[in-house]
Motif scaffolding. Structure first.
Motif, PDB file in Angstrom:
ATOM      1  N   ARG A  87       4.281 -24.060  53.131  1.00  0.00           N
ATOM      2  CA  ARG A  87       4.206 -24.580  54.496  1.00  0.00           C
ATOM      3  C   ARG A  87       4.518 -26.075  54.474  1.00  0.00           C
ATOM      4  N   ASN A  88       4.807 -26.601  55.636  1.00  0.00           N
ATOM      5  CA  ASN A  88       4.970 -28.051  55.815  1.00  0.00           C
ATOM      6  C   ASN A  88       5.952 -28.628  54.788  1.00  0.00           C
ATOM      7  N   TYR A  89       7.121 -27.981  54.665  1.00  0.00           N
ATOM      8  CA  TYR A  89       8.122 -28.357  53.663  1.00  0.00           C
ATOM      9  C   TYR A  89       9.088 -29.362  54.272  1.00  0.00           C
ATOM     10  N   SER A  90       9.238 -30.489  53.616  1.00  0.00           N
ATOM     11  CA  SER A  90      10.127 -31.550  54.085  1.00  0.00           C
ATOM     12  C   SER A  90      10.929 -32.096  52.912  1.00  0.00           C
ATOM     13  N   ILE A  91      12.145 -32.553  53.198  1.00  0.00           N
ATOM     14  CA  ILE A  91      12.966 -33.233  52.192  1.00  0.00           C
ATOM     15  C   ILE A  91      13.469 -34.530  52.818  1.00  0.00           C
ATOM     16  N   TYR A  92      13.346 -35.617  52.072  1.00  0.00           N
ATOM     17  CA  TYR A  92      13.783 -36.938  52.509  1.00  0.00           C
ATOM     18  C   TYR A  92      14.825 -37.451  51.539  1.00  0.00           C
ATOM     19  N   ILE A  93      15.644 -38.397  52.003  1.00  0.00           N
ATOM     20  CA  ILE A  93      16.661 -39.014  51.147  1.00  0.00           C
ATOM     21  C   ILE A  93      16.460 -40.527  51.169  1.00  0.00           C
ATOM     22  N   GLN A  94      16.705 -41.166  50.005  1.00  0.00           N
ATOM     23  CA  GLN A  94      16.589 -42.620  49.920  1.00  0.00           C
ATOM     24  C   GLN A  94      17.573 -43.144  48.890  1.00  0.00           C
ATOM     25  N   LYS A  95      18.215 -44.253  49.220  1.00  0.00           N
ATOM     26  CA  LYS A  95      19.111 -44.926  48.280  1.00  0.00           C
ATOM     27  C   LYS A  95      18.321 -46.031  47.578  1.00  0.00           C
ATOM     28  N   ILE A  96      18.353 -46.017  46.237  1.00  0.00           N
ATOM     29  CA  ILE A  96      17.658 -47.019  45.427  1.00  0.00           C
ATOM     30  C   ILE A  96      18.640 -47.513  44.371  1.00  0.00           C
ATOM     31  N   ASP A  97      18.874 -48.814  44.353  1.00  0.00           N
ATOM     32  CA  ASP A  97      19.801 -49.412  43.380  1.00  0.00           C
ATOM     33  C   ASP A  97      21.137 -48.682  43.332  1.00  0.00           C
ATOM     34  N   GLY A  98      21.668 -48.344  44.492  1.00  0.00           N
ATOM     35  CA  GLY A  98      22.979 -47.708  44.569  1.00  0.00           C
ATOM     36  C   GLY A  98      23.001 -46.226  44.258  1.00  0.00           C
ATOM     37  N   PHE A 106       5.756 -30.318  49.997  1.00  0.00           N
ATOM     38  CA  PHE A 106       5.358 -29.051  50.600  1.00  0.00           C
ATOM     39  C   PHE A 106       3.923 -28.741  50.245  1.00  0.00           C
ATOM     40  N   GLU A 107       3.359 -27.824  51.013  1.00  0.00           N
ATOM     41  CA  GLU A 107       2.001 -27.367  50.771  1.00  0.00           C
ATOM     42  C   GLU A 107       2.043 -25.888  50.429  1.00  0.00           C
ATOM     43  N   TYR A 108       1.296 -25.517  49.400  1.00  0.00           N
ATOM     44  CA  TYR A 108       1.197 -24.127  48.996  1.00  0.00           C
ATOM     45  C   TYR A 108      -0.165 -23.608  49.439  1.00  0.00           C
ATOM     46  N   VAL A 109      -0.163 -22.516  50.208  1.00  0.00           N
ATOM     47  CA  VAL A 109      -1.406 -21.993  50.775  1.00  0.00           C
ATOM     48  C   VAL A 109      -1.779 -20.622  50.224  1.00  0.00           C
ATOM     49  N   GLY A 110      -1.088 -20.140  49.208  1.00  0.00           N
ATOM     50  CA  GLY A 110      -1.366 -18.830  48.625  1.00  0.00           C
ATOM     51  C   GLY A 110      -2.414 -18.904  47.530  1.00  0.00           C
ATOM     52  N   VAL A 111      -2.538 -17.797  46.794  1.00  0.00           N
ATOM     53  CA  VAL A 111      -3.521 -17.721  45.724  1.00  0.00           C
ATOM     54  C   VAL A 111      -2.880 -17.472  44.362  1.00  0.00           C
ATOM     55  N   ASP A 112      -1.570 -17.217  44.309  1.00  0.00           N
ATOM     56  CA  ASP A 112      -0.865 -16.951  43.050  1.00  0.00           C
ATOM     57  C   ASP A 112       0.460 -17.722  43.054  1.00  0.00           C
TER      58      ASP A 112
END
Length: 160
Positions: A87-98, A106-112
């Motif tokens: 759940r609540n899965y997000s991906i971000y992008i960032q440029k660092i030193d070129g 993300f959050e995992y809400v299961g048991v296995d």
């Protein structure tokens, strides 16, 4: 290289803080892009939710394709992610030193966790998705050493 890793860690802390704020406002190859080993992923337990932060590099010439794929994510992949208790899965992008880096949360809400990640890795639609996304990424050295795309990060702070 150490300077880049330090900047990645600082960036991750800022992103995690932002994610927490946004969340509060809303109240045969088994190579998954999500790490299978719960211990190595350094999941943090809190009221049966495990939170994961991960990072990988992004090839600059593949950025437009990566963004396009995710702007029209395949319904079968999204369904499998949900079925595998993510759940609540997000991906971000960032440029660092070129260089470009992707940060995922993300959050995992299961048991296995291991079982769910194995189920995801066995899904043919998800495997086809990874054949599209993997070539766009540049795994960090530690992840590459373990034949993984994404490198797990340690959580240093969380607030509900």
């Amino acid at each position: 290289m150490n300077k880049v890793l330090l900047q990645i860690q600082r960036f991750a802390i800022i992103l995690i803080t932002c994610i927490i704020g946004f969340s509060a406002c809303k109240s045969g190859n088994k190579k998954p892009t999500l790490q299978q080993d719960t211990a190595s992923a350094k999941a943090v337990q809190h009221k049966s939710v495990q939170r994961f932060g991960m990072v990988t590099g992004l090839k600059p010439e593949k950025m437009a394709y990566y963004k396009q794929l995710h702007s029209h994510a395949w319904p079968g992949v999204l369904k499998k992610i949900t079925e595998c208790n993510i759940r609540n899965y997000s991906i971000y992008i960032q440029k660092i030193d070129g260089k470009y880096f992707l940060f995922s949360y993300f959050e995992y809400v299961g048991v296995d966790f291991n079982g769910d990640m194995a189920k995801m890795a066995a899904d043919t639609t998800t495997r086809r998705w990874w054949k599209e996304t993997d070539p766009t990424q540049i795994p960090l050295p530690e992840a590459a050493a373990h034949k993984q795309q994404w490198q797990a990060m340690d959580e240093v702070f969380h607030m509900n």
